[in-house]
Design a protein around this motif. Structure first.
Motif, PDB file in Angstrom:
ATOM      1  N   LYS A  17      37.416  48.528  50.496  1.00  0.00           N
ATOM      2  CA  LYS A  17      37.781  47.469  49.545  1.00  0.00           C
ATOM      3  C   LYS A  17      37.975  46.133  50.281  1.00  0.00           C
ATOM      4  O   LYS A  17      37.567  45.078  49.800  1.00  0.00           O
ATOM      5  N   LEU A  18      38.606  46.181  51.444  1.00  0.00           N
ATOM      6  CA  LEU A  18      38.848  44.964  52.229  1.00  0.00           C
ATOM      7  C   LEU A  18      37.545  44.243  52.584  1.00  0.00           C
ATOM      8  O   LEU A  18      37.500  43.012  52.616  1.00  0.00           O
ATOM      9  N   LYS A  19      36.495  44.990  52.839  1.00  0.00           N
ATOM     10  CA  LYS A  19      35.207  44.391  53.221  1.00  0.00           C
ATOM     11  C   LYS A  19      34.676  43.444  52.156  1.00  0.00           C
ATOM     12  O   LYS A  19      33.905  42.546  52.455  1.00  0.00           O
ATOM     13  N   HIS A  20      35.081  43.651  50.903  1.00  0.00           N
ATOM     14  CA  HIS A  20      34.573  42.832  49.800  1.00  0.00           C
ATOM     15  C   HIS A  20      35.258  41.474  49.675  1.00  0.00           C
ATOM     16  O   HIS A  20      34.739  40.585  49.004  1.00  0.00           O
ATOM     17  N   TRP A  21      36.434  41.307  50.295  1.00  0.00           N
ATOM     18  CA  TRP A  21      37.153  40.062  50.031  1.00  0.00           C
ATOM     19  C   TRP A  21      37.920  39.506  51.234  1.00  0.00           C
ATOM     20  O   TRP A  21      38.238  38.320  51.266  1.00  0.00           O
ATOM     21  N   TYR A  22      38.230  40.299  52.243  1.00  0.00           N
ATOM     22  CA  TYR A  22      39.165  39.897  53.299  1.00  0.00           C
ATOM     23  C   TYR A  22      38.471  39.155  54.444  1.00  0.00           C
ATOM     24  O   TYR A  22      38.544  39.544  55.600  1.00  0.00           O
ATOM     25  N   PHE A  77      36.505  40.711  42.666  1.00  0.00           N
ATOM     26  CA  PHE A  77      36.209  42.104  43.056  1.00  0.00           C
ATOM     27  C   PHE A  77      36.983  43.080  42.167  1.00  0.00           C
ATOM     28  O   PHE A  77      36.419  44.035  41.635  1.00  0.00           O
ATOM     29  N   ILE A  78      38.261  42.819  41.988  1.00  0.00           N
ATOM     30  CA  ILE A  78      39.107  43.707  41.190  1.00  0.00           C
ATOM     31  C   ILE A  78      38.675  43.706  39.725  1.00  0.00           C
ATOM     32  O   ILE A  78      38.589  44.760  39.101  1.00  0.00           O
ATOM     33  N   GLU A  79      38.381  42.535  39.190  1.00  0.00           N
ATOM     34  CA  GLU A  79      37.956  42.471  37.785  1.00  0.00           C
ATOM     35  C   GLU A  79      36.655  43.224  37.577  1.00  0.00           C
ATOM     36  O   GLU A  79      36.452  43.835  36.537  1.00  0.00           O
ATOM     37  N   GLY A  80      35.783  43.234  38.582  1.00  0.00           N
ATOM     38  CA  GLY A  80      34.550  44.015  38.511  1.00  0.00           C
ATOM     39  C   GLY A  80      34.842  45.511  38.497  1.00  0.00           C
ATOM     40  O   GLY A  80      34.109  46.295  37.910  1.00  0.00           O
ATOM     41  N   LYS A  81      35.964  45.917  39.136  1.00  0.00           N
ATOM     42  CA  LYS A  81      36.357  47.329  39.191  1.00  0.00           C
ATOM     43  C   LYS A  81      37.074  47.779  37.915  1.00  0.00           C
ATOM     44  O   LYS A  81      37.091  48.949  37.603  1.00  0.00           O
ATOM     45  N   TRP A 131      42.993  31.665  52.571  1.00  0.00           N
ATOM     46  CA  TRP A 131      43.737  32.638  51.760  1.00  0.00           C
ATOM     47  C   TRP A 131      43.451  32.422  50.278  1.00  0.00           C
ATOM     48  O   TRP A 131      43.204  33.372  49.541  1.00  0.00           O
ATOM     49  N   ILE A 132      43.476  31.161  49.834  1.00  0.00           N
ATOM     50  CA  ILE A 132      43.224  30.864  48.413  1.00  0.00           C
ATOM     51  C   ILE A 132      41.838  31.368  48.014  1.00  0.00           C
ATOM     52  O   ILE A 132      41.674  32.040  46.986  1.00  0.00           O
ATOM     53  N   LYS A 133      40.840  31.067  48.823  1.00  0.00           N
ATOM     54  CA  LYS A 133      39.469  31.499  48.515  1.00  0.00           C
ATOM     55  C   LYS A 133      39.346  33.019  48.550  1.00  0.00           C
ATOM     56  O   LYS A 133      38.654  33.610  47.728  1.00  0.00           O
ATOM     57  N   MET A 134      40.017  33.659  49.509  1.00  0.00           N
ATOM     58  CA  MET A 134      39.957  35.125  49.592  1.00  0.00           C
ATOM     59  C   MET A 134      40.641  35.763  48.388  1.00  0.00           C
ATOM     60  O   MET A 134      40.172  36.778  47.868  1.00  0.00           O
ATOM     61  N   PHE A 135      41.732  35.162  47.909  1.00  0.00           N
ATOM     62  CA  PHE A 135      42.387  35.698  46.711  1.00  0.00           C
ATOM     63  C   PHE A 135      41.470  35.571  45.496  1.00  0.00           C
ATOM     64  O   PHE A 135      41.447  36.446  44.634  1.00  0.00           O
ATOM     65  N   ASN A 136      40.711  34.478  45.424  1.00  0.00           N
ATOM     66  CA  ASN A 136      39.743  34.333  44.336  1.00  0.00           C
ATOM     67  C   ASN A 136      38.667  35.414  44.431  1.00  0.00           C
ATOM     68  O   ASN A 136      38.258  35.989  43.421  1.00  0.00           O
TER      69      ASN A 136
END
Length: 166
Positions: free
Chosen positions: A34-39, A160-164, A150-155
């Motif tokens: 999961k981290l690979k998608h946003w972190y 990612f989460i909404e897609g899940k 951080w702001i961009k990664m949270f976006n």
């Protein structure tokens, strides 16, 4: 009136609201897949050499940046309380896991050797309020781009989460 010589810098503190249950948001911080998608900042990717997201567990990761090169980080999970709180250290390192000086990693000379990161996950109805606190000057984080990342990664995490969840 004399000003205090013990001026304390405001530390980085960011709050973000996610349209997802906190269990899912929490898992997105502890699962390497999961981290690979946003972190990682925009245009960058991340790989985990090691990740063991449990109290006393370690991680060793690398953000691959096509412009600034690789940035290796290692750390220790000091607290993992599912799904409420994560506390972990972040230390600049090399590929072998050896500590490196901040200037060798492209950070300012006064960048802390160890940054303590605390992430709290608060349930608000069907949403999750995430709060991140880091023991680094907010002004310094803004100057280096860490704050904006951080702001961009949270976006990215939100997308990612909404897609899940759909």
């Amino acid at each position: 009136m004399e000003q205090s010589k013990t001026h304390v810098e405001k530390e980085l503190l960011i709050t973000h609201l996610f349209n997802a249950p906190r269990e899912l948001v929490f898992e997105s911080w502890t699962d390497a897949e999961k981290l690979k998608h946003w972190y990682a900042p925009d245009g960058c990717t991340i790989e985990f050499k090691t990740i063991n997201a449990k109290e006393g567990g370690f991680f060793h990761s690398c953000v691959h940046d096509p412009i600034h090169g690789d940035c290796w980080i290692k750390g220790l999970y000091k607290e993992v309380t599912f799904p409420e709180r994560l506390v972990f250290s972040m230390i600049l390192s090399n590929e072998n896991g050896d500590d490196v000086r901040s200037t060798d990693a492209g950070k300012p000379e006064d960048w802390p050797e160890e940054v303590l990161t605390t992430v709290t996950f608060t349930e608000i109805g069907k949403q999750t309020k995430l709060t991140i606190h880091q023991t680094v000057s907010e002004a310094e984080a803004k100057q280096t781009g860490a704050y904006q990342s951080w702001i961009k990664m949270f976006n990215k995490l939100g997308a990612f989460i909404e897609g899940k969840t759909q």
